[in-house]
Design an enzyme around this catalytic site. Structure first.
Site, mmCIF file in Angstrom:
data_model
loop_
_atom_site.group_PDB
_atom_site.id
_atom_site.type_symbol
_atom_site.label_atom_id
_atom_site.label_comp_id
_atom_site.label_asym_id
_atom_site.label_seq_id
_atom_site.Cartn_x
_atom_site.Cartn_y
_atom_site.Cartn_z
ATOM 1 N N HIS A 1 16.046 -8.698 4.164
ATOM 2 C CA HIS A 1 14.593 -8.699 4.388
ATOM 3 C C HIS A 1 14.327 -9.076 5.843
ATOM 4 C CE1 HIS A 1 10.370 -9.110 4.066
ATOM 5 N NE2 HIS A 1 10.313 -9.253 2.754
ATOM 6 N N HIS B 1 11.075 -0.892 0.836
ATOM 7 C CA HIS B 1 10.138 -2.000 0.649
ATOM 8 C C HIS B 1 9.174 -2.054 1.838
ATOM 9 C CE1 HIS B 1 9.156 -6.417 0.529
ATOM 10 N NE2 HIS B 1 9.221 -6.213 -0.773
ATOM 11 N N GLU C 1 8.399 -2.363 -4.676
ATOM 12 C CA GLU C 1 7.233 -2.622 -3.798
ATOM 13 C C GLU C 1 7.316 -1.716 -2.581
ATOM 14 O OE1 GLU C 1 8.129 -6.885 -3.172
ATOM 15 O OE2 GLU C 1 6.570 -7.313 -4.646
ATOM 16 N N GLU D 1 0.651 -3.706 -1.348
ATOM 17 C CA GLU D 1 0.718 -5.176 -1.340
ATOM 18 C C GLU D 1 -0.085 -5.751 -0.172
ATOM 19 O OE1 GLU D 1 4.759 -6.552 -1.472
ATOM 20 O OE2 GLU D 1 4.200 -8.591 -0.941
ATOM 21 N N CYS E 1 3.904 -14.869 -1.895
ATOM 22 C CA CYS E 1 4.008 -14.514 -0.486
ATOM 23 C C CYS E 1 2.648 -14.174 0.110
ATOM 24 C CB CYS E 1 4.956 -13.333 -0.315
ATOM 25 S SG CYS E 1 4.591 -11.932 -1.380
ATOM 26 N N CYS E 2 1.761 -13.549 -0.679
ATOM 27 C CA CYS E 2 0.552 -12.985 -0.096
ATOM 28 C C CYS E 2 -0.496 -14.018 0.322
ATOM 29 C CB CYS E 2 -0.056 -11.963 -1.041
ATOM 30 S SG CYS E 2 1.017 -10.526 -1.327
#
Lengths: 644, 644
Positions: A186, A266, A318, A334, A414-415
């Protein structure tokens, strides 16, 4: 060409809309998220993120709980706190943050290593599963927090912690035989290291970021190498054994970046990675990286971007789907991905000085990013669909990821902190200083010192069409102020001290260059005619449909205003729009009203009827800004409406 | 009221279309599936089903391979062989089948138990996991095969095997304290036991079927009881631990049937179960069960049925969604479910004598069931979408279950043999004998002896509009012949020996009652105007769209005829349809042609454009019968087309 990052210590947001959001972040979001990180919100999913640090620091007994990347929630919260304190001092909050930083210091290992999951659960497995386990991702967020805390408060403690961490990583990773040739599954550390370099001027951090970017996708593949070293073990069985390791496109690691042509995998990883690459491209004057950014941006924006500034068409991974595949009711989009899109866009503006990057940045901000948070600051969308039919969500599992109303917190949270840190650092996005020119990207009301200029931007954007920029301080030398002319506006006009002044049109900005005097005033008029928006002919999910936009705001129909069965509503091509003032939860917003038709076959019990003539009833359609949907309870919503 | 099942020994199909399908089943499907069951098709997924029986019989070393319900493929193949031998004797094939039956006998345990998975892998776990492990389901298919083999050949060996199996089950299950109070997770044995009762007149089989039906959904729940006995172990972790046990609505076991109001859960289970219940309701004169059938049929047909006769809107659990949720491009609509729907419909006709059940049966037959098999007999659809866009299937995982072309075989190969056994036993569906009335449900060409009547139905349905029924033999007493007037036909006319004869209109059939003489001829004219079909106002996935139907056939657009981007095509309301003769793979089919419009915004690279005027190009649209789609390679397809 020199880019100077805006110093947020010299930036105050006084915008009616976004100032209110900043106040919400300060007064509600930050305390609420602090409570969430400490598991003090009974009805929300537990976080345990602070306790994880306590346990890693040896200050508490217990075991790790939460996602393998739980640390990053704390880092993003600290970043939001940092930028918020700049807006409004708060000694109590600052003390709390200092205590968190001391806790982080206590959790850091002697060699600089810092990650509570591995420290608590599996210290011997450090750096053994980059593909799946987010150590470098968490490190990146901590570094961003350290840079922010230093920039906001001038305090060095967290900066020193993250430098020690970065030094450790720099020892572990690199091209030498005794180093690991890996890179994160990531991305995030790339952009963070470049920011750390900018603050510290330590070349090793820039080189390490380059190493991570350039190593990506090299063969033999590092994910396989480390997997072999682990005997094939894997962490995430979500979509089958080792899927995250096997599906290398999921983390944009299937090919070296120079060979990648489409936005894939992603969505958050993609934009975080490209934000770092764009920053590197500029600092290193690296033409190949610049072209990579331009090419991948283009594919994303011209083929895979929702009208709302959302990216990532599907729940599975995602992730992006493929060119022109943008379903409305199964969209993922997202919130974090749109935050990352703004980060990527900002760096592309810095790199290229072109306004179309800011157009997309604005679209993401005013639609998906704002939409990700409720108007109460306590509820969030992780997923941002363009059409919702609540009655079927629970029954058809293709909608499992979709929520009809915002949620209080998430197991994978996370958001919310990502939105908070974005909203508190808006100054970085409003202006871009390139040499002696200030690009005005966003028309958010603010007072900001930009080197030797101080500008006060007045307005009530995007509700109102007029913007005034008053020069409060200026040097005795020419400076450029460049106004972005938004793509949605075809008839912008502007004056300087009341005089029309054409300026120089460069890459979508009107560059006004002169020796400015305090008291000079730029007036910009951006007529916000309601625009009908149509999809590209290949966009099959919106064929025959129209979306409604005013200024940067995409509008939608909600059941609250228009009743159920929104699919039977039509907006005929000749309908004229009127404006309405929003009330209640929508106070301060401009609503739109237009003559519409309710178009339905006569009611019959049969599911299918032959040769029936439709009944058409005139109705008054009410459109509201999409970012404000689902603030009045659960109901149907759609962005795209049939015209015929 | 007495219903006599049609004796297929006295039924020969000579229909141009379905006769060809029967020949395909005989000449291609049965040999092909035999090869598949024996793993002789290199490029297809292995079956191992015959080997499983050999291993269970001790005739071969090895272990079980395949699904826990792999045995049922052999049973369904045997049933197809049985009915096929009636149509055309084939001593070689009959010998092969007799050998398979001998193998099955050898695999049967001394106490009558018969299931190769448990016998080979876990004999001690017999009957311990009814919720998940399909023992009763496989038994049901074997029973159906035994009944068919006896009915087709008069040979009793398989019938005796399955009676011994049914006796064993009857000992194991029932209300007594030393019996198990369970019932199958996957219904099938209920309908099979009722058929076995009809052949053997053994009341115990009828009682056992009732027990299974009436026990369903009782509290405390049997799935939980047996799960506790197993210490909580489970078999299928597909959607999480023990999901199939926990999600009791998935197998229609959440409530007693008398309390269920909506078609829910796994679609095949639902229709298999209800077929058994409808049969029981009639034989037992059970009004509560009749009402259950009527109520659940109504919910299914009025709210959850695709226009193509498909059921099961979603891949997750191969199951129904909820009222009016029928997405086109993520549809599941399993071929087996439409076979089961025909089985349920047939029993409802027997129960109620109403033609609307036959309308649905016809819809399923001529659309989804025929569509499930390629015109070469070697490729199958498991999933039958109403819209396909091949370019995005691989990228967006909401389409993971959808194939753009038929496949050679499946790891879970339930559908191919199910279609084969249905197509070979068509006589059961064409006619329903109720007392001395013959209901003519389907206009498939055939010669059939129905008690003391022999009818020869001539025609080329549904390509042509005229049907002739010649009475070849009749008693010297009045008999009713009742013609179904299809729901899609508003102006049917008929004569008897050239004379108009109104007949008695009862429940959608025209009952013609007289003393028939050999040589009498009924002529039926069913004008097949092309009909535009519209969805119920609540069907949001087809709002603004129209489907095209001629006779029972639903039509579609394919890329092969209309080019790509089908979503940009419109069929204006005033377009008139012409007919075209199909060619190549579509030879013998009636295609439709109409003036259409290609409706697209001007080409632009931007994904979204403001206020553009659409370009409209006149085009000639070609519609083909939907069941024949994907026989000319991979391409886009859609059933529903925009009108405006």
């Amino acid at each position: 060409m020199q880019v100077h990052e805006v110093n947020l210590q010299g930036c105050v947001i006084d915008d009616p809309l976004l100032g209110q959001y900043q106040a919400l972040v300060r007064d509600v979001v930050i305390p609420y998220q602090w409570a969430a990180l400490n598991d003090q919100i009974p009805e929300a999913e537990p976080s345990h993120a602070i306790d994880n640090f306590r346990i890693a620091a040896g200050q508490k007994e217990g075991t790790f709980y939460g996602m393998v990347f739980q640390d990053s929630d704390v880092a993003k919260w600290l970043e939001a706190v940092a930028w918020s304190l700049v807006q409004q001092p708060d000694p109590g909050l600052e003390k709390t943050a200092d205590e968190v930083i001391a806790l982080i210091a206590a959790a850091q290992q002697a060699d600089g290593y810092l990650n509570t999951w591995f420290t608590v659960k599996a210290p011997e497995q450090r750096w053994s599963n980059l593909a799946e386990c987010h150590e470098l991702y968490c490190a990146g967020h901590l570094i961003e927090a350290g840079v922010a805390w230093f920039g906001a408060t001038g305090k060095r403690q967290l900066l020193e912690i993250v430098c020690k961490l970065a030094d450790h990583i720099d020892q572990m990773f690199g091209p030498e035989p005794d180093q690991l040739q890996g890179y994160p599954g990531h991305p995030e550390i790339e952009l963070a290291l470049v920011r750390l370099y900018e603050v510290t001027q330590e070349q090793r951090y820039l080189q390490l970021a380059r190493f991570f970017v350039e190593q990506r996708g090299a063969q033999p593949h590092y994910y396989d190498i480390e997997s072999d070293r682990r005997g094939g073990s894997y962490f995430w069985p979500v979509h089958g054994p080792a899927w995250m390791i096997k599906d290398k496109a999921y983390s944009q690691a299937h090919l070296p970046l120079a060979q990648q042509n489409t936005a894939t995998g992603h969505a958050v990883r993609f934009v975080y990675l490209l934000a770092g690459v764009a920053h590197l491209a500029r600092l290193c004057g690296d033409e190949e990286k610049r072209q990579t950014c331009v090419r991948l941006w283009q594919n994303m924006v011209e083929r895979q971007l929702y009208i709302t500034g959302g990216i990532g068409a599907q729940s599975h991974g995602e992730s992006f789907s493929t060119d022109y595949d943008l379903p409305n009711d199964t969209a993922y989009a997202e919130s974090c991905a749109s935050v990352g899109l703004m980060m990527f866009a900002r760096r592309m503006i810095e790199l290229e000085g072109e306004s179309h990057y800011a157009d997309v940045m604005e679209k993401a901000l005013y639609n998906t990013v704002l939409g990700g948070m409720a108007l109460d600051g306590k509820h969030y969308f992780y997923v941002n669909p363009l059409e919702v039919h609540p009655a079927t969500l629970a029954s058809n599992h293709i909608h499992d990821h979709v929520k009809p109303v915002r949620q209080r917190w998430f197991g994978c949270a996370c958001c919310p902190p990502n939105i908070a840190r974005l909203l508190t650092s808006l100054g970085h996005y409003i202006y871009t200083r390139r040499d002696d020119v200030v690009l005005v990207n966003l028309y958010v009301g603010n007072v900001t010192t930009l080197g030797d200029l101080r500008l006060h931007l007045h307005g009530n954007y995007p509700q109102q069409e007029n913007i005034r920029i008053v020069i409060e301080a200026a040097p005795d030398a020419p400076r450029g102020i460049a106004l972005r002319i938004p793509d949605w506006c075809s008839n912008a006009t502007w004056t300087v001290n009341g005089d029309e002044l054409s300026g120089e049109h460069i890459k979508g900005y009107v560059h006004l260059r002169r020796v400015w005097r305090a008291g000079d005033e730029i007036s910009l008029h951006l007529p916000m005619a309601v625009r009908r928006v149509y999809g590209h002919p290949q966009l099959r999910h919106v064929a025959g449909k129209v979306a409604v936009q005013r200024g940067p705001l995409v509008y939608c129909l909600e059941q609250a205003d228009n009743g159920p069965a929104l699919h039977n509503l039509r907006l005929p091509p000749d309908s004229v729009f009127g404006q309405l003032a929003g009330e209640g939860a929508l106070a301060g917003l401009v609503l739109l009203q237009a003559k519409g038709l309710k178009h339905a076959r006569p009611s019959h019990t049969a599911l299918y009827a032959y040769d029936t003539t439709p009944q058409t009833t005139p109705v008054s359609l009410i459109f509201i800004p999409w970012f404000a949907w689902a603030n009045r309870g659960e109901g149907e919503m759609c962005v795209w409406v049939r015209e015929h």
